[in-house]
Scaffold this motif. Structure first.
Motif, PDB file in Angstrom:
ATOM      1  N   HIS A 215       0.853  -1.194   0.000  1.00  0.00           N
ATOM      2  CA  HIS A 215       0.000   0.000   0.000  1.00  0.00           C
ATOM      3  C   HIS A 215       0.886   1.239   0.000  1.00  0.00           C
ATOM      4  CE1 HIS A 215      -3.503  -2.456   1.605  1.00  0.00           C
ATOM      5  NE2 HIS A 215      -2.471  -3.211   1.918  1.00  0.00           N
TER       6      HIS A 215
ATOM      7  N   ARG B 180     -11.352 -13.939  -7.203  1.00  0.00           N
ATOM      8  CA  ARG B 180     -11.105 -14.036  -5.766  1.00  0.00           C
ATOM      9  C   ARG B 180      -9.988 -13.112  -5.289  1.00  0.00           C
ATOM     10  NH1 ARG B 180     -10.307 -20.119  -4.175  1.00  0.00           N
ATOM     11  NH2 ARG B 180     -10.067 -19.128  -2.134  1.00  0.00           N
TER      12      ARG B 180
ATOM     13  N   ARG C 211      -8.632 -10.358  -6.856  1.00  0.00           N
ATOM     14  CA  ARG C 211      -8.907  -8.932  -7.053  1.00  0.00           C
ATOM     15  C   ARG C 211      -9.932  -8.408  -6.059  1.00  0.00           C
ATOM     16  NH1 ARG C 211      -9.668  -7.799 -12.980  1.00  0.00           N
ATOM     17  NH2 ARG C 211      -7.392  -7.629 -12.971  1.00  0.00           N
ATOM     18  N   PRO C 212     -11.053  -9.103  -5.814  1.00  0.00           N
ATOM     19  CA  PRO C 212     -11.978  -8.619  -4.772  1.00  0.00           C
ATOM     20  C   PRO C 212     -11.328  -8.577  -3.389  1.00  0.00           C
ATOM     21  CG  PRO C 212     -13.099 -10.176  -6.208  1.00  0.00           C
ATOM     22  CD  PRO C 212     -11.639 -10.227  -6.573  1.00  0.00           C
ATOM     23  N   LEU C 213     -10.423  -9.520  -3.104  1.00  0.00           N
ATOM     24  CA  LEU C 213      -9.730  -9.511  -1.822  1.00  0.00           C
ATOM     25  C   LEU C 213      -8.883  -8.248  -1.682  1.00  0.00           C
ATOM     26  CD1 LEU C 213      -8.807 -10.903   0.797  1.00  0.00           C
ATOM     27  CD2 LEU C 213      -7.045 -12.070  -0.549  1.00  0.00           C
TER      28      LEU C 213
ATOM     29  N   ALA D  69      -9.299  -5.457  -3.363  1.00  0.00           N
ATOM     30  CA  ALA D  69     -10.204  -4.302  -3.352  1.00  0.00           C
ATOM     31  C   ALA D  69     -10.879  -4.113  -2.003  1.00  0.00           C
ATOM     32  CB  ALA D  69     -11.249  -4.454  -4.454  1.00  0.00           C
ATOM     33  N   SER D  70     -10.921  -5.156  -1.190  1.00  0.00           N
ATOM     34  CA  SER D  70     -11.551  -5.036   0.125  1.00  0.00           C
ATOM     35  C   SER D  70     -10.666  -4.296   1.123  1.00  0.00           C
ATOM     36  CB  SER D  70     -11.901  -6.422   0.674  1.00  0.00           C
ATOM     37  OG  SER D  70     -10.730  -7.135   1.053  1.00  0.00           O
ATOM     38  N   VAL D  71      -9.377  -4.178   0.818  1.00  0.00           N
ATOM     39  CA  VAL D  71      -8.469  -3.498   1.742  1.00  0.00           C
ATOM     40  C   VAL D  71      -7.949  -2.178   1.196  1.00  0.00           C
ATOM     41  CG1 VAL D  71      -7.779  -5.649   2.838  1.00  0.00           C
ATOM     42  CG2 VAL D  71      -6.465  -4.805   0.890  1.00  0.00           C
TER      43      VAL D  71
ATOM     44  N   PRO E 169      -8.966   0.904  -2.151  1.00  0.00           N
ATOM     45  CA  PRO E 169      -9.699   1.218  -3.379  1.00  0.00           C
ATOM     46  C   PRO E 169      -8.803   1.075  -4.596  1.00  0.00           C
ATOM     47  CG  PRO E 169      -9.101   3.231  -2.211  1.00  0.00           C
ATOM     48  CD  PRO E 169      -8.724   2.086  -1.310  1.00  0.00           C
TER      49      PRO E 169
ATOM     50  N   THR F 168     -10.020  -0.069 -11.553  1.00  0.00           N
ATOM     51  CA  THR F 168     -10.139  -1.251 -12.417  1.00  0.00           C
ATOM     52  C   THR F 168      -9.729  -0.963 -13.860  1.00  0.00           C
ATOM     53  OG1 THR F 168     -12.478  -0.753 -12.800  1.00  0.00           O
ATOM     54  CG2 THR F 168     -11.945  -2.282 -11.001  1.00  0.00           C
TER      55      THR F 168
END
Length: 298
Positions: free
Chosen positions: A65, A158, A160-162, A164-166, A168, A171
């Protein structure tokens, strides 16, 4: 399409990749991520684990990050295959430059365990299925192969959504990098799902694999592009042989050059080709990733 010769010694500081180029990672070497346990000034890292749908492969994701606010559209994302080996390239000086540039979210997609290269897992995950073959086996290792579509599905559905959950994510600004078999997977992703990423970076892709099977996948790419306008960065060292079992040939670069020329004629696809003078296949892993990171830092 542009073909640009590249002199590594002029582009990169020895502080960034000097040690890495001198000792390209081998699969027996282990990964040392101890320095990532604490936050750096430029990036902070977290790790996630998940398994393949069939439970046979076990992944570890290192997510870097940037220590700066996300853009309104979210962070651009750089996905790095062979993530265990890729982590060794992320030297502090390069991360500082990257954070001051585009500051993408960094996602190293590796495997659980300490080996830098997991030969068994990548032989399956990074290779396409060969039509008409009852048993899908890798021609170099004899290991099971043909799982790249399942792997790319796992990444998009799986992983990419993971991520994106931590944090923004944007895409519309997604880059996929891979080396060797990883480069093969990058090309397959471009040829079969060209709208999945905005940039595809294939370093030393295994064009020899199954007698050039990946090159045949490029047929019909123009129609599959649709509204997508991706870019492709091809990279190759001039000291690489045409195949892992062959001797250096007079024109070992020819398959890559021909592929670059062919793909350069596809409307809507921007192709660039970088040569790395005097670099071998192993040395191309850190050099190609460092080059891409340098590009993103500008």
């Amino acid at each position: 399409m542009k073909i640009v010769p590249l002199l590594i010694t002029l582009l990169f500081s020895p502080v960034v990749i000097g040690q890495t180029l001198a000792a390209p990672p081998a699969r027996e070497q282990t990964v040392d991520s101890s320095r990532l346990q604490s936050d750096s000034q430029a990036y902070r890292f977290s790790t996630f684990r998940l398994d393949s749908d069939d439970g046979k492969r076990h992944y570890q994701l290192w997510v870097g990050h940037p220590n700066r606010p996300a853009p309104a559209a979210g962070y651009p994302v750089l996905w790095m295959l062979d993530g265990n080996a890729a982590m060794a390239v992320l030297q502090p000086g390069l991360l500082e430059k990257l954070a001051n540039g585009q500051a993408p979210l960094l996602v190293a997609v590796g495997y659980q365990g300490e080996q830098r290269i997991d030969r068994n897992a990548r032989s399956f995950d990074y290779t396409p299925t060969i039509a008409g073959q009852a048993e899908q086996l890798d021609p170099l290792t004899g290991l099971p192969s043909g799982g790249v579509d399942a792997f790319l599905d796992l990444l998009s559905q799986r992983m990419r959504p993971l991520v994106a959950s931590v944090a923004p994510i944007d895409t519309n600004r997604q880059t996929l990098w891979g080396h060797s078999y990883g480069g093969l997977a990058v090309l397959h992703a471009l040829f079969t799902r060209p709208g999945e990423f905005s940039q595809y970076a294939a370093a030393s892709p295994s064009l020899w694999w199954h007698d050039g099977a990946i090159g045949r996948e490029a047929h019909g790419l123009q129609q599959r592009l649709g509204q997508a306008r991706p870019s492709l960065l091809l990279m190759r060292g001039t000291a690489e042989p045409a195949s892992p079992r062959g001797q250096q040939q007079a024109d070992a670069e020819r398959p890559m050059r021909e592929l670059a020329t062919e793909l350069g004629q596809v409307n809507g696809l921007h192709v660039s080709y970088q040569r790395f003078d005097d670099l071998s296949h192993g040395a191309m892993l850190p050099a190609s990733l460092a080059h891409l990171l340098e590009t993103l830092s500008k």
